[in-house]
Design an enzyme around this catalytic site. Structure first.
Site, short mmCIF file in Angstrom:
data_model
loop_
_atom_site.label_atom_id
_atom_site.label_comp_id
_atom_site.label_asym_id
_atom_site.label_seq_id
_atom_site.Cartn_x
_atom_site.Cartn_y
_atom_site.Cartn_z
N LYS A 80 143.09 99.39 42.26
CA LYS A 80 143.53 100.65 42.86
C LYS A 80 144.99 100.94 42.48
O LYS A 80 145.33 102.06 42.10
CB LYS A 80 143.40 100.49 44.38
CG LYS A 80 143.08 101.76 45.12
CD LYS A 80 142.91 101.46 46.60
CE LYS A 80 141.65 102.06 47.14
NZ LYS A 80 141.48 101.85 48.59
N THR A 111 140.57 99.39 59.78
CA THR A 111 140.24 98.68 61.02
C THR A 111 138.74 98.90 61.28
O THR A 111 138.36 99.61 62.21
CB THR A 111 141.06 99.22 62.21
OG1 THR A 111 141.00 100.66 62.21
CG2 THR A 111 142.50 98.78 62.15
N PHE A 160 145.72 111.79 62.40
CA PHE A 160 144.60 112.65 62.82
C PHE A 160 143.99 113.45 61.67
O PHE A 160 143.17 114.32 61.89
CB PHE A 160 145.06 113.62 63.92
CG PHE A 160 145.59 112.92 65.14
CD1 PHE A 160 144.73 112.48 66.13
CD2 PHE A 160 146.94 112.65 65.26
CE1 PHE A 160 145.21 111.80 67.25
CE2 PHE A 160 147.44 111.97 66.37
CZ PHE A 160 146.57 111.54 67.37
N LEU A 161 144.43 113.16 60.43
CA LEU A 161 143.93 113.97 59.30
C LEU A 161 142.42 113.84 59.16
O LEU A 161 141.82 112.84 59.57
CB LEU A 161 144.62 113.55 58.00
CG LEU A 161 144.43 112.13 57.45
CD1 LEU A 161 143.09 111.92 56.78
CD2 LEU A 161 145.55 111.81 56.47
N CYS A 196 135.22 107.01 60.83
CA CYS A 196 136.01 107.03 62.07
C CYS A 196 135.19 107.14 63.35
O CYS A 196 135.23 106.24 64.19
CB CYS A 196 137.04 108.15 62.00
SG CYS A 196 138.32 107.82 60.77
P1 NAD Z 1 140.47 102.57 53.62
O1 NAD Z 1 139.46 101.51 53.75
O2 NAD Z 1 140.19 103.78 52.78
O3 NAD Z 1 141.83 101.94 53.05
C1 NAD Z 1 142.39 100.75 53.51
C2 NAD Z 1 143.27 100.19 52.37
O4 NAD Z 1 144.00 99.08 52.86
C3 NAD Z 1 142.46 99.68 51.17
O5 NAD Z 1 142.95 100.27 49.98
C4 NAD Z 1 142.69 98.16 51.19
O6 NAD Z 1 142.69 97.58 49.90
C5 NAD Z 1 144.06 98.10 51.83
N1 NAD Z 1 144.37 96.79 52.43
C6 NAD Z 1 143.58 96.00 53.20
N2 NAD Z 1 144.23 94.88 53.57
C7 NAD Z 1 145.48 94.98 53.04
C8 NAD Z 1 146.64 94.14 53.08
N3 NAD Z 1 146.64 92.99 53.75
N4 NAD Z 1 147.74 94.55 52.43
C9 NAD Z 1 147.75 95.72 51.73
N5 NAD Z 1 146.69 96.55 51.67
C10 NAD Z 1 145.57 96.19 52.32
O7 NAD Z 1 140.84 102.99 55.10
P2 NAD Z 1 141.25 104.45 55.63
O8 NAD Z 1 140.07 105.33 55.72
O9 NAD Z 1 142.45 104.92 54.89
O10 NAD Z 1 141.67 104.09 57.13
C11 NAD Z 1 142.85 103.38 57.43
C12 NAD Z 1 143.09 103.47 58.92
O11 NAD Z 1 143.33 104.83 59.29
C13 NAD Z 1 141.91 103.01 59.78
O12 NAD Z 1 142.40 102.38 60.92
C14 NAD Z 1 141.22 104.31 60.15
O13 NAD Z 1 140.52 104.21 61.35
C15 NAD Z 1 142.41 105.24 60.31
N6 NAD Z 1 142.10 106.66 60.09
C16 NAD Z 1 141.25 107.03 59.09
C17 NAD Z 1 141.00 108.39 58.88
C18 NAD Z 1 140.05 108.82 57.78
O14 NAD Z 1 139.65 109.99 57.79
N7 NAD Z 1 139.70 107.96 56.84
C19 NAD Z 1 141.63 109.36 59.67
C20 NAD Z 1 142.51 108.94 60.65
C21 NAD Z 1 142.75 107.57 60.86
#
Ligand code: NAD
Length: 437
Positions: free
Chosen positions: A35, A86, A153-154, A264
């Site tokens: 990535k 998470t 909240f996006l 989510c």
């Molecule tokens: P995602 O799975 O797309 O991305 C998580 C990233 O974290 C991955 O690229 C992974 O390689 C990286 N990662 C994992 N462990 C790591 C470490 N120890 N060090 C560095 N990088 C590490 O997740 P996401 O959809 O971006 O969601 C992230 C958080 O935001 C979650 O808690 C989710 O609930 C919250 N959230 C998501 C959305 C959404 O629409 N996706 C919206 C609001 C909030």
């Protein structure tokens, strides 16, 4: 300001890229080497409208860098965001291992004489900031740091727009400095009229789950009524309008459909339910929200199977992602529906404008085609799983002419009943009377 964002997924990357576009100097860290290599080349590893341009601008103007080195990230900034995943644990609670791992790897780099603000952007249960702080203190007792909560909240599919024009920004901190540091970070957005809610950490953590649980509740509420409409001959769209015009209720998030999915709502509803139960609070409301959501998917599948014998039939599926304008397949209802139909012997031909590559990885026995019309050609039925705009404007006459049987199951209520009547389809949607040719 100098900022570090750990985690470059949907949330972390949008945060890093948008903060750089707001003028900050940003380093993004991820453990995923592939990535980071792609990002260094200016390639966004997932589909999100508008992100590519901002990413390139940030790189070109030297405000945005990518690395797999947490040391580099920690040394770059004294404001460090944690935006890692998470996901749901086996029992439905939030799996905090990635968040805690980031705290763990950051700890050795935190200094005694320079205060670091560790901002949790990931969605985490109430009390998580405290857990991360404890873990850091154990590992680095000399470190000077403060936890801040800044939930996101996006919406995927509108992530850049949402980040740059949020309905609100929530900042939870236990000190004025904690609030002020994020105020300075978001000053551009605050000046543009975006409200910031300042609160303590635990309230901020609860606000994020409250928002998603409330939205999921509205969806399940309408889906509950959609079943009644189907049994009694009501029209759920009219119910939505009839209650949505009530100023106390409002019109948004009242769409019945095949149920919510994505990364989510399902996991957050489960996680907050677990937290409520663990703290001996009433959790029945959210248990019902989750169970209605599952029931809605099951009902849709049963409706298809009781209407058409699918074995050896060609069944077209339009839309695979959990919602339009994203390629995210996490918890997409299309996966359950396709698996059930495959099990019943159907031959599935699917089309999604952007999610096909991700879908292929989880649905190996499905034929994917490049055009919506190719999917429906010679099909015995069409199933609509995602409400992409291009399906709304499609040439229905052409669809009718290429299908073997003019039968449509619409899990997203994309079309008006009148339109389907006019085009001679048998049209079965959610919570509305069936249209017969
Ligand atoms: P995602 O799975 O797309 O991305 C998580 C990233 O974290 C991955 O690229 C992974 O390689 C990286 N990662 C994992 N462990 C790591 C470490 N120890 N060090 C560095 N990088 C590490 O997740 P996401 O959809 O971006 O969601 C992230 C958080 O935001 C979650 O808690 C989710 O609930 C919250 N959230 C998501 C959305 C959404 O629409 N996706 C919206 C609001 C909030």
């Amino acid at each position: 300001m100098k900022i570090t964002v750990v985690g470059t997924g949907y949330v972390g990357l949008v945060t890093g890229v948008c903060l750089s576009d707001l003028g900050h100097d940003v380093v993004c860290v991820d453990i995923d080497e592939k990535k980071i290599a792609a990002l260094k080349q200016g390639t966004v590893p997932f589909y999100e409208s508008g992100l590519q341009e901002l990413l390139q601008r940030g790189i070109d103007e030297d405000r945005l860098r990518f690395t797999t080195s947490i040391a580099e990230g920690a040394q770059h900034a004294h404001v460090i965001f944690i935006a890692v995943g998470t996901p749901s644990d086996e029992d439905g609670s939030a799996d905090l291992s990635a968040v805690l791992a980031v705290g763990d790897t950051l700890a050795p780099y935190l200094q005694k004489d320079k205060k670091t603000y560790i901002v949790i952007k990931s969605t985490v249960p109430v009390g998580t900031s405290e857990l991360v702080a404890q873990a850091i203190r154990e590992k680095a007792p000399q470190a000077t740091f403060e936890m801040v909560s800044n939930p996101e909240f996006l919406r995927e599919g509108a992530a850049v727009k949402d980040f740059m024009n949020p309905d609100r920004i929530v900042v939870g901190a236990e000190s004025k400095e904690g609030h002020d540091i994020l105020k300075a970070l978001y000053i551009g957005l605050e000046r543009a009229g975006r409200p910031i809610v300042y609160t303590n950490i635990k309230s901020a953590e609860i606000i994020k789950y409250a928002a998603n649980a409330m939205l999921a509740t509205r969806i399940s509420f309408m889906n509950m009524l959609s079943e009644l409409c189907e049994k009694e001959g009501g029209d759920i769209n009219h119910i939505a309008r009839g209650i949505g015009l009530d100023g106390r209720i409002g019109p948004r998030f009242l769409h019945a459909g095949v149920g919510y999915g994505g990364s989510c709502f399902p996991k957050d509803v489960k996680a907050v339910t677990r937290t409520l139960a663990a703290k001996d609070c009433a959790a029945e409301l959210l248990l019902a929200v989750d169970s209605i959501n599952k029931h809605q998917r099951k009902r849709f599948i049963e409706r298809i199977l009781s209407t058409i014998e699918v074995a050896h039939k060609r069944i077209a599926v339009w839309g695979l992602a959990f919602k339009p304008r994203t390629d995210d397949m996490r918890e997409a209802p299309a996966v359950d529906v396709i698996k059930a139909l495959k099990k019943a012997g159907a031959q599935i031909v699917a089309f999604d404008p952007v999610a096909q590559e991700n879908a292929q990885a989880i649905l190996p026995d499905v034929t994917f085609v490049r055009k919506a019309y190719d999917a429906v050609t010679d099909a015995d039925a069409l199933i609509i799983m995602t409400e992409w705009d291009e399906f709304r404007g499609i040439d229905l006459e052409k669809v009718y002419s290429v299908m073997k049987q003019p039968l449509i199951f619409d899990g997203r209520n994309v079309y008006e009943l009148e339109t389907m009547k006019r085009h001679n389809f048998r049209y079965i949607s959610i919570g509305r009377p069936e249209v017969k040719p």
